[in-house]
Design an enzyme around this catalytic site. Sequence first.
Site, mmCIF file in Angstrom:
data_model
loop_
_atom_site.group_PDB
_atom_site.id
_atom_site.type_symbol
_atom_site.label_atom_id
_atom_site.label_comp_id
_atom_site.label_asym_id
_atom_site.label_seq_id
_atom_site.Cartn_x
_atom_site.Cartn_y
_atom_site.Cartn_z
ATOM 1 N N PRO A 39 0.786 -1.224 0.000
ATOM 2 C CA PRO A 39 0.000 0.000 0.000
ATOM 3 C C PRO A 39 0.824 1.283 0.000
ATOM 4 C CG PRO A 39 -0.191 -1.161 2.098
ATOM 5 C CD PRO A 39 0.485 -2.087 1.143
ATOM 6 N N ASN A 40 0.327 2.223 -0.777
ATOM 7 C CA ASN A 40 0.863 3.587 -0.898
ATOM 8 C C ASN A 40 2.163 3.683 -1.692
ATOM 9 O OD1 ASN A 40 -1.256 4.887 0.659
ATOM 10 N ND2 ASN A 40 -0.378 3.775 2.393
ATOM 11 N N ARG A 52 4.751 10.950 -2.729
ATOM 12 C CA ARG A 52 4.653 10.736 -1.278
ATOM 13 C C ARG A 52 5.994 11.024 -0.586
ATOM 14 N NH1 ARG A 52 4.399 4.714 1.362
ATOM 15 N NH2 ARG A 52 3.926 5.328 3.502
ATOM 16 N N TYR A 89 11.073 8.946 1.043
ATOM 17 C CA TYR A 89 11.025 7.799 0.125
ATOM 18 C C TYR A 89 11.735 8.032 -1.212
ATOM 19 C CZ TYR A 89 7.605 6.177 3.531
ATOM 20 O OH TYR A 89 6.999 5.779 4.696
ATOM 21 N N ASN A 116 8.161 -5.200 -0.630
ATOM 22 C CA ASN A 116 8.057 -4.054 0.276
ATOM 23 C C ASN A 116 6.584 -4.009 0.669
ATOM 24 O OD1 ASN A 116 7.783 -1.676 1.609
ATOM 25 N ND2 ASN A 116 9.001 -0.461 0.177
ATOM 26 N N ALA A 154 3.005 -0.436 5.029
ATOM 27 C CA ALA A 154 2.614 -0.472 6.448
ATOM 28 C C ALA A 154 2.184 -1.871 6.901
ATOM 29 C CB ALA A 154 1.514 0.547 6.702
ATOM 30 N N HIS A 156 4.242 -4.060 9.451
ATOM 31 C CA HIS A 156 4.261 -3.936 10.907
ATOM 32 C C HIS A 156 3.177 -4.757 11.601
ATOM 33 C CE1 HIS A 156 7.016 -0.944 9.605
ATOM 34 N NE2 HIS A 156 6.065 -0.201 9.053
ATOM 35 N N ASP A 182 1.996 -15.287 7.019
ATOM 36 C CA ASP A 182 1.547 -16.678 6.854
ATOM 37 C C ASP A 182 1.569 -17.098 5.388
ATOM 38 O OD1 ASP A 182 1.148 -17.067 9.538
ATOM 39 O OD2 ASP A 182 -1.045 -16.956 9.474
ATOM 40 N N GLU A 190 12.830 -8.872 2.171
ATOM 41 C CA GLU A 190 11.996 -7.729 2.552
ATOM 42 C C GLU A 190 12.786 -6.434 2.332
ATOM 43 O OE1 GLU A 190 11.317 -7.911 6.753
ATOM 44 O OE2 GLU A 190 10.307 -5.964 6.800
ATOM 45 N N HIS A 200 12.742 -2.047 2.472
ATOM 46 C CA HIS A 200 12.130 -0.762 2.832
ATOM 47 C C HIS A 200 13.011 0.361 2.322
ATOM 48 C CE1 HIS A 200 9.299 -2.889 5.231
ATOM 49 N NE2 HIS A 200 10.302 -3.596 5.712
ATOM 50 N N LEU A 201 12.398 1.331 1.680
ATOM 51 C CA LEU A 201 13.154 2.481 1.182
ATOM 52 C C LEU A 201 13.746 3.273 2.343
ATOM 53 C CD1 LEU A 201 10.316 3.230 -1.262
ATOM 54 C CD2 LEU A 201 12.660 3.122 -2.083
ATOM 55 N N SER A 202 12.927 3.492 3.363
ATOM 56 C CA SER A 202 13.376 4.260 4.527
ATOM 57 C C SER A 202 13.975 3.316 5.562
ATOM 58 C CB SER A 202 12.201 5.028 5.127
ATOM 59 O OG SER A 202 11.253 4.109 5.666
ATOM 60 N N ARG A 231 12.768 5.496 12.764
ATOM 61 C CA ARG A 231 11.618 6.365 12.545
ATOM 62 C C ARG A 231 10.684 6.208 13.752
ATOM 63 N NH1 ARG A 231 9.066 5.582 6.798
ATOM 64 N NH2 ARG A 231 7.941 7.439 7.513
ATOM 65 N N ARG A 251 7.212 1.494 13.491
ATOM 66 C CA ARG A 251 7.787 1.019 12.226
ATOM 67 C C ARG A 251 8.950 0.051 12.437
ATOM 68 N NH1 ARG A 251 5.318 4.138 8.182
ATOM 69 N NH2 ARG A 251 4.808 6.203 8.937
HETATM 70 C C1 DQA Z 1 8.080 1.499 3.962
HETATM 71 C C2 DQA Z 1 8.107 1.778 5.463
HETATM 72 C C3 DQA Z 1 6.743 1.550 6.077
HETATM 73 O O1 DQA Z 1 6.772 1.844 7.462
HETATM 74 C C4 DQA Z 1 5.725 2.462 5.404
HETATM 75 O O2 DQA Z 1 4.434 2.233 5.952
HETATM 76 C C5 DQA Z 1 5.726 2.348 3.949
HETATM 77 C C6 DQA Z 1 6.997 2.269 3.250
HETATM 78 C C7 DQA Z 1 9.425 1.859 3.285
HETATM 79 O O3 DQA Z 1 9.611 1.467 2.142
HETATM 80 O O4 DQA Z 1 10.254 2.555 3.877
HETATM 81 O O5 DQA Z 1 4.688 2.415 3.304
HETATM 82 O O6 DQA Z 1 7.874 0.100 3.777
#
Ligand code: DQA
Length: 147
Positions: free
Chosen positions: A11-12, A19, A24, A75, A78, A81, A88, A99, A101-103, A108, A112
């Site tokens: 998501p997102n 964003r 990011y 990735n 959210a 978390h 599963d 896995e 994550h950009l950040s 943070r 997270r």
């Molecule tokens: C994220 C970190 C997550 O906490 C956040 O909700 C995201 C992006 C990252 O790529 O840093 O949507 O996965």
Amino acid sequence: MTTKILLINGPNLNMLGIRKPEIYGTATLAEIEAELISYGDKKGCLVSCFQSNHEGAIIDAIHSAYGKIDGIIINPGAYTHYSYAISDAIESVMIPVVEVHLSDIHNREDFRSKSVIEPVSLCQISGHGKEGYFMALDCLLEYLNRK
Ligand code: DQA
């Protein structure tokens, strides 16, 4: 046989480029996907890409990968978390997962820093921006070539 890798963004992440670029980065998801496909191509593997804002659709994509895909880069946004359902699903298909994550999720907000995906992943790459996706592909290919 060509190694097949599936990139899943949750998501997102379709909003990358718009964003919070200070967190990011400025690259769009389409740019990252295109770069990863061509990076994979150079390494002799086929990268397919999927993005969804819906937990069930992500789970369906993981299930569909069973028997067809050699490795997954995810990735989960959210969902990282708290989605035990995605965790599963990963466990169910027994496909190696990295896995990303950009950040840097460990530097943070407190919520997270916990990932329910990490225990079912080969490794977690966090805080390297879009470079993290390439690192994830390298890590997966290294693992698959060792097998
Ligand atoms: C994220 C970190 C997550 O906490 C956040 O909700 C995201 C992006 C990252 O790529 O840093 O949507 O996965």
